[in-house]
Design a protein around this motif. Sequence first.
Motif, short mmCIF file in Angstrom:
data_model
loop_
_atom_site.label_atom_id
_atom_site.label_comp_id
_atom_site.label_asym_id
_atom_site.label_seq_id
_atom_site.Cartn_x
_atom_site.Cartn_y
_atom_site.Cartn_z
N VAL A 26 0.85 -1.19 0.00
CA VAL A 26 0.00 0.00 0.00
C VAL A 26 0.88 1.24 0.00
CG1 VAL A 26 -1.77 1.26 1.27
CG2 VAL A 26 -1.80 -1.23 1.24
N ASP A 27 0.52 2.20 -0.82
CA ASP A 27 1.19 3.49 -0.77
C ASP A 27 0.14 4.58 -0.51
OD1 ASP A 27 -0.13 3.52 -3.13
OD2 ASP A 27 1.63 3.75 -4.41
N ARG A 28 0.52 5.84 -0.59
CA ARG A 28 -0.38 6.96 -0.31
C ARG A 28 -1.07 6.76 1.05
NH1 ARG A 28 -4.51 7.35 -3.36
NH2 ARG A 28 -4.41 5.35 -4.44
N TYR A 29 -0.23 6.73 2.08
CA TYR A 29 -0.72 6.43 3.43
C TYR A 29 -1.69 7.48 3.95
CZ TYR A 29 3.31 3.32 3.17
OH TYR A 29 4.21 2.37 2.78
N ARG A 30 -1.44 8.73 3.63
CA ARG A 30 -2.34 9.78 4.12
C ARG A 30 -3.74 9.62 3.52
NH1 ARG A 30 0.31 14.28 6.64
NH2 ARG A 30 2.56 13.98 6.66
N ALA A 31 -3.81 9.23 2.26
CA ALA A 31 -5.11 8.96 1.65
C ALA A 31 -5.79 7.80 2.37
CB ALA A 31 -4.95 8.65 0.16
N GLY A 32 -5.01 6.79 2.74
CA GLY A 32 -5.55 5.65 3.47
C GLY A 32 -6.11 6.05 4.83
N PHE A 33 -5.49 7.04 5.44
CA PHE A 33 -5.99 7.54 6.73
C PHE A 33 -7.42 8.04 6.59
CE2 PHE A 33 -6.84 11.11 9.55
CZ PHE A 33 -6.49 10.62 10.80
N GLY A 41 -9.10 5.53 -6.88
CA GLY A 41 -8.19 5.40 -5.76
C GLY A 41 -8.81 4.51 -4.70
N TYR A 42 -7.98 3.69 -4.04
CA TYR A 42 -8.52 2.74 -3.07
C TYR A 42 -9.19 3.43 -1.90
CZ TYR A 42 -4.65 3.58 0.22
OH TYR A 42 -3.78 4.15 1.12
N GLU A 43 -8.77 4.67 -1.61
CA GLU A 43 -9.36 5.36 -0.46
C GLU A 43 -10.84 5.66 -0.65
OE1 GLU A 43 -7.26 8.55 -3.00
OE2 GLU A 43 -6.98 6.45 -2.41
N TYR A 44 -11.27 5.85 -1.90
CA TYR A 44 -12.69 6.13 -2.16
C TYR A 44 -13.54 4.89 -1.89
CZ TYR A 44 -10.69 10.19 -4.50
OH TYR A 44 -9.99 11.34 -4.78
N ALA A 45 -13.08 3.76 -2.39
CA ALA A 45 -13.81 2.51 -2.13
C ALA A 45 -13.79 2.18 -0.65
CB ALA A 45 -13.17 1.37 -2.93
N LEU A 46 -12.66 2.40 0.00
CA LEU A 46 -12.53 2.11 1.42
C LEU A 46 -13.48 2.96 2.25
CD1 LEU A 46 -10.91 0.39 3.42
CD2 LEU A 46 -9.20 2.21 3.49
N LEU A 64 -10.05 -3.36 -6.10
CA LEU A 64 -10.86 -2.53 -6.99
C LEU A 64 -10.01 -1.48 -7.70
CD1 LEU A 64 -14.01 -2.01 -4.74
CD2 LEU A 64 -13.86 -3.43 -6.81
N GLU A 65 -9.06 -0.89 -6.97
CA GLU A 65 -8.21 0.12 -7.58
C GLU A 65 -7.30 -0.49 -8.65
OE1 GLU A 65 -5.29 3.58 -5.89
OE2 GLU A 65 -4.72 1.51 -5.48
N ARG A 66 -6.70 -1.61 -8.35
CA ARG A 66 -5.73 -2.22 -9.27
C ARG A 66 -6.38 -2.81 -10.51
NH1 ARG A 66 -1.71 -4.74 -4.56
NH2 ARG A 66 -0.91 -2.69 -3.92
N ARG A 67 -7.68 -2.93 -10.49
CA ARG A 67 -8.42 -3.36 -11.67
C ARG A 67 -9.20 -2.20 -12.29
NH1 ARG A 67 -6.95 -7.24 -8.82
NH2 ARG A 67 -6.68 -9.39 -9.57
N ASP A 68 -8.84 -1.00 -11.85
CA ASP A 68 -9.37 0.24 -12.44
C ASP A 68 -10.89 0.40 -12.28
OD1 ASP A 68 -6.83 1.07 -13.31
OD2 ASP A 68 -7.00 -0.14 -15.12
N TYR A 69 -11.44 -0.20 -11.23
CA TYR A 69 -12.86 0.02 -10.95
C TYR A 69 -13.09 1.33 -10.21
CZ TYR A 69 -13.70 -4.84 -12.31
OH TYR A 69 -13.80 -6.02 -13.01
N VAL A 70 -12.08 1.79 -9.48
CA VAL A 70 -12.15 3.06 -8.75
C VAL A 70 -10.86 3.82 -8.99
CG1 VAL A 70 -13.74 2.24 -6.95
CG2 VAL A 70 -11.27 1.94 -6.66
N LEU A 118 -9.88 -3.06 3.23
CA LEU A 118 -8.71 -2.50 2.55
C LEU A 118 -8.26 -3.40 1.41
CD1 LEU A 118 -6.41 -0.41 2.38
CD2 LEU A 118 -5.17 -1.77 4.09
N VAL A 119 -8.26 -4.71 1.64
CA VAL A 119 -7.89 -5.65 0.58
C VAL A 119 -8.85 -5.53 -0.61
CG1 VAL A 119 -7.70 -8.10 -0.01
CG2 VAL A 119 -6.80 -7.28 2.17
#
Length: 374
Positions: A112-119, A190-195, A182-188, A176-177
């Motif tokens: 995982v990268d972009r930790y602040r977005a994950g927050f 950024g992962y933070e939005y789905a999360l 979803l992000e890595r398959r281009d459904y969203v 998170l998984v």
Amino acid sequence: MQKYVDRYGAERVWAAMVVTVFGGLALLAALFPHRVYVEFLWEYFWAPVVADANGWSCVAWAGGSVEPCSTAGPGAGPTATPGYTYVSYGGYIPTLLLLLTGFIFAIRRLDVDRYRAGFWGLFPFMLFGGALRTVEDANVAVRAETGEAALSLPWQALLISPFIYVVVAVIALVSLVVAIWLERRDYVPGYEYALAGIGTTLLALSLVVLARWASVGGYGFFPLLAITVLVVASAITAVVWLAIQRFAPELNRGTEYMGIAILWAHTIDGTANVIGLDWATAFGLPGNLNPKHPVNAAIQNIMARYLPESIATVTGDVWPFLLVKVAAAVFIIWVFNEEVFEESPRFTIMLMLTVVAVGLGPGTRDVLRATFGV
């Protein structure tokens, strides 16, 4: 310790520590059941959960039958009340750090990268945790009203502190998984939005269940209390944050806007305690709430003893707890400086999430259980 990490790897050392700590406790409990299990594990860790789950103000060992203190009689052995003690804090904090370390290893494997977005993506889960804990309060209220409830021990314990922190953390990790997939398959984008979407959905579902169960076992709906807590806490957060920006901007160079979340989370907790413990009856509740933590209980007892009654009737006796929470939040913002983020951004973000959770989780629960009358 470092040589073992270099030789076997950090994850294996962590796993060995977990097995040693919990395996050692299990062995000691088997060898010395009364001293280790009854007088330590049961009294300080499991008994408060049992009391909370049954809606008892006190639970007694009673030779292993486990009864309310009111019916156990004298000589019933160790007793416990719902909530935390300083001893349980001493056990939960190291356990929380072990859990936190394990999740850091999991996140590292997820790359995982972009930790602040994950927050920010995980922020709704802090509210979800508090709401889910209040669902258990409503479960107890339904049982008291009807004699039956949807959940009972041991499953009920999963929604009671401290176990609920593990439950919410596991749910957040699974979410998170899914979000990263979803992000890595281009459904969203950024992962933070789905999360954040998953967390918000879980929060909404828990509020629906809470409202439904509270309509059966609760004693009313008091939305003005929740509005007051939100307005007061947000106003205090804004004033303190603007003061930091104006007079000590170097304090938030590390946390940046995440510092607002930390400050708001703990101000919510402090404000909810002040209103719930001192002024709940002013909003129509049949009685004020009882303190669940040793810190606010100690502050309430000290102020009740030394604050003149003429002043306490005007100000209440729990307001210093709010000052402590605000001061603690400012201190945390100061500690998480730029150097900490540069040295270990992943661990720092996880610590910040933990700090928010231990403030916003109990604060959300206090607000919701008073609002829904459970």
